[in-house]
Scaffold this active site. Sequence first.
Site, mmCIF file in Angstrom:
data_model
loop_
_atom_site.group_PDB
_atom_site.id
_atom_site.type_symbol
_atom_site.label_atom_id
_atom_site.label_comp_id
_atom_site.label_asym_id
_atom_site.label_seq_id
_atom_site.Cartn_x
_atom_site.Cartn_y
_atom_site.Cartn_z
ATOM 1 N N ASN A 145 0.873 -1.179 0.000
ATOM 2 C CA ASN A 145 0.000 0.000 0.000
ATOM 3 C C ASN A 145 0.912 1.230 0.000
ATOM 4 O OD1 ASN A 145 -1.798 2.057 0.530
ATOM 5 N ND2 ASN A 145 -2.342 1.352 2.604
ATOM 6 N N TRP A 146 1.023 1.849 -1.160
ATOM 7 C CA TRP A 146 1.992 2.957 -1.289
ATOM 8 C C TRP A 146 1.459 4.255 -0.685
ATOM 9 C CZ3 TRP A 146 4.288 2.432 -6.981
ATOM 10 C CH2 TRP A 146 4.909 1.189 -7.089
ATOM 11 N N LYS A 147 0.189 4.284 -0.358
ATOM 12 C CA LYS A 147 -0.463 5.494 0.193
ATOM 13 C C LYS A 147 -0.182 6.686 -0.722
ATOM 14 C CE LYS A 147 -0.239 3.351 4.679
ATOM 15 N NZ LYS A 147 -0.196 3.486 6.127
ATOM 16 N N HIS B 176 -9.628 1.374 4.737
ATOM 17 C CA HIS B 176 -8.368 1.529 5.469
ATOM 18 C C HIS B 176 -8.599 2.470 6.654
ATOM 19 C CE1 HIS B 176 -4.273 2.692 6.425
ATOM 20 N NE2 HIS B 176 -3.882 1.592 5.812
ATOM 21 N N GLU C 204 -6.976 4.843 7.720
ATOM 22 C CA GLU C 204 -6.768 6.270 7.407
ATOM 23 C C GLU C 204 -7.995 6.853 6.712
ATOM 24 O OE1 GLU C 204 -3.028 5.655 5.407
ATOM 25 O OE2 GLU C 204 -2.128 5.121 7.330
ATOM 26 N N GLU D 274 -5.500 -4.761 10.634
ATOM 27 C CA GLU D 274 -4.478 -3.745 10.822
ATOM 28 C C GLU D 274 -4.776 -2.969 12.110
ATOM 29 O OE1 GLU D 274 -2.530 -2.612 6.842
ATOM 30 O OE2 GLU D 274 -4.342 -1.430 6.998
ATOM 31 N N GLY E 228 2.251 2.426 10.684
ATOM 32 C CA GLY E 228 3.211 3.520 10.515
ATOM 33 C C GLY E 228 3.899 3.929 11.795
ATOM 34 N N SER F 275 3.186 -1.975 10.386
ATOM 35 C CA SER F 275 4.636 -2.057 10.611
ATOM 36 C C SER F 275 5.209 -3.435 10.304
ATOM 37 C CB SER F 275 4.994 -1.597 12.031
ATOM 38 O OG SER F 275 4.604 -0.243 12.214
ATOM 39 N N GLY G 246 2.742 -1.011 4.246
ATOM 40 C CA GLY G 246 2.841 0.403 3.882
ATOM 41 C C GLY G 246 4.296 0.789 3.664
ATOM 42 N N GLY G 247 4.913 1.345 4.705
ATOM 43 C CA GLY G 247 6.274 1.887 4.611
ATOM 44 C C GLY G 247 7.266 0.967 3.917
HETATM 45 P P1 PGA Z 1 2.664 0.381 7.603
HETATM 46 O O1 PGA Z 1 1.227 0.581 6.920
HETATM 47 O O2 PGA Z 1 3.220 -0.918 7.051
HETATM 48 O O3 PGA Z 1 3.471 1.573 7.162
HETATM 49 O O4 PGA Z 1 2.460 0.337 9.070
HETATM 50 C C1 PGA Z 1 0.356 -0.499 6.734
HETATM 51 C C2 PGA Z 1 -0.946 -0.001 6.147
HETATM 52 O O5 PGA Z 1 -1.387 1.078 6.527
HETATM 53 O O6 PGA Z 1 -1.567 -0.673 5.291
#
Ligand code: PGA
Length: 258
Positions: free
Chosen positions: A11-13, A98, A100, A170, A176, A216, A237-238
Amino acid sequence: MKNRTFLIAGNWKMNTLQPDAITLATQIAAISTEILSSVEVLICPPALHLAPVKAAIETAEVKVGAQNMHQALSGAYTGEISAPMIASSGCSYVILGHSERRQYFGETDALVNLKIKQALAHNLTPIVCIGETLTEREAGLELAVVTTQVKGALANLTAEEAQQLVWAYEPVWAIGTGKTATPEQAQSMHAALRTLVGELVSDEVAARTRLLYGGSLNAANAAELLAQPDIDGGLIGGASLKATDFGTIIQTAFRLSA
Ligand code: PGA
């Protein structure tokens, strides 16, 4: 050896400019080439990059997905993108609900449910995100929160529709933050989630349903998380923004499926 193929999803956001997105996608496609028979690899770039990324990795089997979509088919919804648009860009997945989106854009379980239906109607596999906040976990409410989210997502879905979903657990406090759920915490929630899908849909569907962990997940902790019996992949994500890190996670999944 699990009876479900791992899905490793990035997930590149809201990251990458278009040239970087194409470079990153090409690198991931190169890493993934030899191992795609036993691990499914998915990247979810920003919407603007979906078509060029897809075109750049046309011959690779890496799948491309969107990070969100509107629940309507088309119309006066300035700034939004629809399921048919995503599908016509060559995508096969869409991340929905998600945390977010829930936190910053007010998405509710009812809205996520509408989006799921529209995604399925256009042959997009929804990756439905669920998970509790730190306050909720500290109050011992994690299972209750996740149960409400799952029930809301599944409202009025047929078993045929429900079996097509991928779930991503999640925990919001792990996203994050560098603070990963322990393998025991993740496994325990995943097992509960599988039981819940069994109760709400069927045991047969539950046994086949892919449950991803997200929050994470990185190259260093992938092995211990993915080794858990009810963790069938990751939503990352990251660590999905660096081809080497994402590649290590893909290789880890490959090793664990051998
Ligand atoms: P993260 O994000 O790996 O940076 O914690 C995961 C996500 O939000 O899907």
